[in-house]
Design a protein around this motif. Structure first.
Motif, mmCIF file in Angstrom:
data_model
loop_
_atom_site.group_PDB
_atom_site.id
_atom_site.type_symbol
_atom_site.label_atom_id
_atom_site.label_comp_id
_atom_site.label_asym_id
_atom_site.label_seq_id
_atom_site.Cartn_x
_atom_site.Cartn_y
_atom_site.Cartn_z
ATOM 1 N N THR A 94 4.772 -13.870 -4.891
ATOM 2 C CA THR A 94 6.060 -13.639 -5.548
ATOM 3 C C THR A 94 6.602 -12.231 -5.297
ATOM 4 O OG1 THR A 94 4.911 -12.985 -7.570
ATOM 5 C CG2 THR A 94 5.576 -15.301 -7.366
ATOM 6 N N LEU A 95 5.776 -11.347 -4.737
ATOM 7 C CA LEU A 95 6.193 -9.978 -4.441
ATOM 8 C C LEU A 95 6.312 -9.791 -2.938
ATOM 9 C CD1 LEU A 95 3.905 -8.061 -6.958
ATOM 10 C CD2 LEU A 95 6.327 -8.596 -7.217
ATOM 11 N N ARG A 96 7.387 -9.140 -2.490
ATOM 12 C CA ARG A 96 7.585 -8.940 -1.066
ATOM 13 C C ARG A 96 6.726 -7.793 -0.524
ATOM 14 N NH1 ARG A 96 12.658 -9.622 2.911
ATOM 15 N NH2 ARG A 96 11.655 -8.676 4.720
ATOM 16 N N MET A 97 6.458 -6.796 -1.340
ATOM 17 C CA MET A 97 5.673 -5.656 -0.853
ATOM 18 C C MET A 97 4.266 -6.111 -0.485
ATOM 19 S SD MET A 97 4.851 -3.516 -4.301
ATOM 20 C CE MET A 97 4.411 -4.316 -5.851
ATOM 21 N N GLY A 98 3.653 -5.372 0.468
ATOM 22 C CA GLY A 98 2.315 -5.747 0.907
ATOM 23 C C GLY A 98 1.243 -4.764 0.513
ATOM 24 N N ARG A 99 1.649 -3.499 0.244
ATOM 25 C CA ARG A 99 0.651 -2.483 -0.059
ATOM 26 C C ARG A 99 1.292 -1.407 -0.919
ATOM 27 N NH1 ARG A 99 -2.777 -0.791 5.226
ATOM 28 N NH2 ARG A 99 -0.742 -0.020 5.834
ATOM 29 N N ILE A 100 0.490 -0.805 -1.812
ATOM 30 C CA ILE A 100 0.930 0.322 -2.625
ATOM 31 C C ILE A 100 -0.080 1.449 -2.448
ATOM 32 C CG2 ILE A 100 1.554 1.144 -4.923
ATOM 33 C CD1 ILE A 100 1.815 -1.758 -5.822
ATOM 34 N N THR A 101 0.399 2.625 -2.070
ATOM 35 C CA THR A 101 -0.464 3.796 -1.932
ATOM 36 C C THR A 101 -0.181 4.768 -3.058
ATOM 37 O OG1 THR A 101 -0.359 3.560 0.476
ATOM 38 C CG2 THR A 101 -1.217 5.637 -0.383
ATOM 39 N N ASN A 102 -1.224 5.278 -3.683
ATOM 40 C CA ASN A 102 -1.095 6.282 -4.746
ATOM 41 C C ASN A 102 -1.673 7.595 -4.219
ATOM 42 O OD1 ASN A 102 -1.105 7.887 -6.998
ATOM 43 N ND2 ASN A 102 -2.030 6.362 -8.355
ATOM 44 N N PHE A 103 -0.808 8.520 -3.811
ATOM 45 C CA PHE A 103 -1.266 9.753 -3.182
ATOM 46 C C PHE A 103 -1.906 10.731 -4.169
ATOM 47 C CE2 PHE A 103 1.850 8.077 -0.198
ATOM 48 C CZ PHE A 103 1.109 8.119 0.969
ATOM 49 N N ARG A 104 -1.827 10.427 -5.460
ATOM 50 C CA ARG A 104 -2.487 11.271 -6.456
ATOM 51 C C ARG A 104 -4.011 11.144 -6.350
ATOM 52 N NH1 ARG A 104 0.248 15.272 -9.456
ATOM 53 N NH2 ARG A 104 -1.457 16.248 -10.579
ATOM 54 N N ASN A 105 -4.480 10.089 -5.693
ATOM 55 C CA ASN A 105 -5.911 9.793 -5.698
ATOM 56 C C ASN A 105 -6.593 10.097 -4.366
ATOM 57 O OD1 ASN A 105 -5.611 8.864 -8.347
ATOM 58 N ND2 ASN A 105 -5.064 6.813 -7.651
ATOM 59 N N TRP A 106 -6.002 10.996 -3.575
ATOM 60 C CA TRP A 106 -6.620 11.359 -2.296
ATOM 61 C C TRP A 106 -7.316 12.714 -2.435
ATOM 62 C CZ3 TRP A 106 -6.195 8.290 2.326
ATOM 63 C CH2 TRP A 106 -5.576 7.058 2.098
ATOM 64 N N VAL A 107 -6.614 13.797 -2.223
ATOM 65 C CA VAL A 107 -7.206 15.126 -2.441
ATOM 66 C C VAL A 107 -6.190 15.979 -3.207
ATOM 67 C CG1 VAL A 107 -8.707 15.048 -0.414
ATOM 68 C CG2 VAL A 107 -6.380 15.953 -0.183
ATOM 69 N N PRO A 108 -6.645 16.894 -4.078
ATOM 70 C CA PRO A 108 -5.722 17.703 -4.888
ATOM 71 C C PRO A 108 -4.781 18.565 -4.058
ATOM 72 C CG PRO A 108 -7.966 17.860 -5.746
ATOM 73 C CD PRO A 108 -8.059 17.164 -4.423
ATOM 74 N N GLU A 109 -5.185 18.923 -2.843
ATOM 75 C CA GLU A 109 -4.339 19.774 -2.009
ATOM 76 C C GLU A 109 -3.006 19.115 -1.672
ATOM 77 O OE1 GLU A 109 -8.427 21.281 -1.766
ATOM 78 O OE2 GLU A 109 -7.522 19.276 -1.685
ATOM 79 N N LEU A 110 -2.909 17.799 -1.790
ATOM 80 C CA LEU A 110 -1.641 17.122 -1.496
ATOM 81 C C LEU A 110 -0.592 17.366 -2.577
ATOM 82 C CD1 LEU A 110 -2.705 13.601 -0.118
ATOM 83 C CD2 LEU A 110 -2.051 15.630 1.177
ATOM 84 N N TYR A 111 -1.020 17.434 -3.820
ATOM 85 C CA TYR A 111 -0.044 17.501 -4.912
ATOM 86 C C TYR A 111 -0.041 18.829 -5.659
ATOM 87 C CZ TYR A 111 -4.242 15.912 -7.432
ATOM 88 O OH TYR A 111 -5.514 15.775 -7.932
ATOM 89 N N GLY A 112 -1.048 19.668 -5.478
ATOM 90 C CA GLY A 112 -1.032 20.998 -6.094
ATOM 91 C C GLY A 112 -0.934 20.948 -7.601
ATOM 92 N N ASP A 113 0.022 21.720 -8.162
ATOM 93 C CA ASP A 113 0.156 21.793 -9.610
ATOM 94 C C ASP A 113 1.278 20.906 -10.149
ATOM 95 O OD1 ASP A 113 2.315 23.151 -8.616
ATOM 96 O OD2 ASP A 113 1.908 25.043 -9.654
ATOM 97 N N THR A 114 1.757 19.965 -9.347
ATOM 98 C CA THR A 114 2.796 19.053 -9.816
ATOM 99 C C THR A 114 2.213 18.074 -10.832
ATOM 100 O OG1 THR A 114 2.399 17.452 -8.051
ATOM 101 C CG2 THR A 114 4.013 19.200 -7.612
ATOM 102 N N THR A 115 3.088 17.490 -11.638
ATOM 103 C CA THR A 115 2.632 16.571 -12.688
ATOM 104 C C THR A 115 3.173 15.156 -12.496
ATOM 105 O OG1 THR A 115 4.491 17.260 -14.091
ATOM 106 C CG2 THR A 115 2.387 18.424 -14.371
ATOM 107 N N ASP A 116 3.660 14.871 -11.303
ATOM 108 C CA ASP A 116 4.147 13.528 -10.985
ATOM 109 C C ASP A 116 3.210 12.867 -9.982
ATOM 110 O OD1 ASP A 116 6.420 13.919 -12.545
ATOM 111 O OD2 ASP A 116 7.543 14.765 -10.854
#
Length: 473
Positions: A313-335
């Motif tokens: 029922t959903l067209r999308m095939g994959r969802i990636t959550n970049f918060r769960n890779w390494v902290p260096e990707l998001y730094g001190d952001t809260t989103d």
């Protein structure tokens, strides 16, 4: 010696990097403003994100030695967590028997097991079979319908009985239900199928960091990397490549050309190609990707690096959550930044939809999964990637063979990479192609580049990347 490289993705920039280290005069021509191809990393809302989930894993010592040479100690080992979203439930992936039983229930589990044993009693399928035949033969029809059918048909846009078994043979070869169950219970040691690997090395600057560093090294060593510089055509005199022509008519002479541009486009740019070969190339298709990035307030939406969405029922095939890779990707952001992945062909309305409509569609689909609860989506962005998946339609091997047999006549033209070789490569396969292409140019090594991602895996010396560096596998 002068070498021209078309494309700065993993295969092309690896070849250029290896050649530049040896003192070869090399120039790279990249149509986009970025290096890395599908494996590039982009800046978005104060964070860094990849073009979907890019997990690097290889057991090839040469590939891993090169990767570590470029990355150094700027990587972390990521504990992989991926699940399948199906029927409003989350299944551990790779398979965890108790989790699967709890989600499916006793009746459905019994159907899956009955189907599995029935398939094994019926014997093996023929080598010209479809993807559906291949998977049903090894896992049973019910497991195929739950864990393979819907996702595969979203990705390729064709029914699974029209998808060639080569796709399974390349991507999930040697994987069986028995192996998956053994891995789930910690049996089988370190020699796991790639699909079952639960830890992988990830660059602290994003997956694109590897290729940015390679490009910088090429220029530092005297080579050139031209961004926003597409190649109009590959110039040839019979079966001899003489150089490249740019859109402004400028021609550059080269002794060798390494091409990662889509195989079909490159072939059409050559002079004197026989019509049957052009007709064969015209039957080969690529699939496009549309990535919709959504910025969602909060840091603990769900624990997975990515999810496979099998719900029809959903067209999308994959969802990636970049918060769960390494902290260096998001730094001190809260989103958290999520990437929802969609696939289409050139003529599909989805491919031509405007960004606002795509963000609205993705937001609605994401909310229906209940992954973000009642949080509002703060903003959205869209990235389109044309011709990024070579479609293994049933029977594709005959026209591809006609094309590759013709191109083998060019001794100084080396098509490599996912686009250039029309092969569904992982990063490690494309890096290996770049390595081998450089060796062919430098020393005349007799590597068969078309064989990478088919039979090369079986005999190369094995070693894997760990927290402390390279270890024998």
């Amino acid at each position: 010696m002068k070498v021209g490289v078309i494309g700065a993705g993993p295969a092309g920039i690896t070849a250029a990097y290896q050649l530049a280290k040896s003192g070869v005069d090399v120039e790279v021509f990249e149509a986009s403003p970025h290096v890395g191809g599908m494996s590039r990393t982009i800046e978005l809302w104060g964070q860094r994100v990849d073009l979907g989930p890019h997990r690097f894993f290889s057991s090839d010592r040469r590939v891993n030695e090169l990767w570590l040479e470029v990355v150094g100690r700027d990587y972390a080992m990521v504990d992989r967590l991926t699940r399948v979203y199906y029927n409003n439930r989350f299944f551990q992936y790779p398979l965890q028997p108790l989790n699967a039983f709890a989600n499916l229930g006793p009746a459905e589990t019994a159907r899956c097991l009955t189907s599995y044993f029935t398939a094994h009693r019926n014997g093996r399928v023929d080598t010209g079979a479809s993807f559906e035949d291949w998977v049903v033969d090894r896992f049973g029809r019910r497991l195929f319908e739950i864990f393979f059918k819907t996702y595969s048909e979203k990705l390729w846009g064709i029914p699974c009985d029209e998808l060639d078994a080569d796709f399974a043979a390349q991507r999930i070869k040697k994987l069986s239900l028995t192996e998956a169950v053994k891995a789930a219970f910690g049996v089988g040691g370190r020699h796991k199928h790639k699909t079952l690997v639960d830890k992988f090395a990830y660059p602290l600057g994003g997956t694109g960091m590897v290729y940015q560093r390679m490009a910088a090294a090429v220029e530092r060593l005297g080579g050139a990397v031209h961004l926003r510089t597409p190649v109009q055509r590959v110039v040839n005199d019979g079966f001899r490549i003489t150089g490249l022509e740019l859109p402004n008519g400028d021609r550059r002479s080269f002794d060798y050309v390494v091409s990662t541009m889509p195989l079909t486009l490159m072939l059409r740019s050559l002079a004197g190609v026989p019509q049957p070969v052009l007709d064969a190339a015209a039957s080969l298709r690529f699939r496009n990707t549309t990535l919709v990035y959504l910025r969602v307030p909060g840091t603990d939406l769900f624990p997975d690096q990515w999810l496979y969405v099998h719900s029809p029922t959903l067209r999308m095939g994959r969802i990636t959550n970049f918060r769960n890779w390494v902290p260096e990707l998001y730094g001190d952001t809260t989103d958290s930044i999520l990437a929802l992945e969609y696939w289409s062909y050139d003529g599909d309305s989805f491919w031509a939809a405007n960004d606002d409509d795509l963000v609205a569609t993705a937001t609605e689909e994401l909310r229906s999964t209940e992954l973000i609860g009642d949080r509002e989506v703060a903003s959205g962005a869209v990235v389109r990637i044309p011709r990024c998946y070579p479609v293994y339609a049933r029977g594709y091997r005959a026209p591809l063979a006609a094309v590759t047999d013709y191109l083998r006549g060019f001794e100084n033209l080396l098509p490599v990479g996912r686009y250039g070789a029309f092969k569904y490569n992982n990063q490690d396969h494309s890096i290996l192609m770049g390595l081998l292409a450089a060796e062919k140019i430098q020393s005349g090594a007799g590597h068969d580049l078309w064989a990478v991602n088919t039979d090369y895996d079986s005999y190369q010396e094995a070693a894997i990347i760990t927290e402390t560096g390279l270890q024998a596998a």
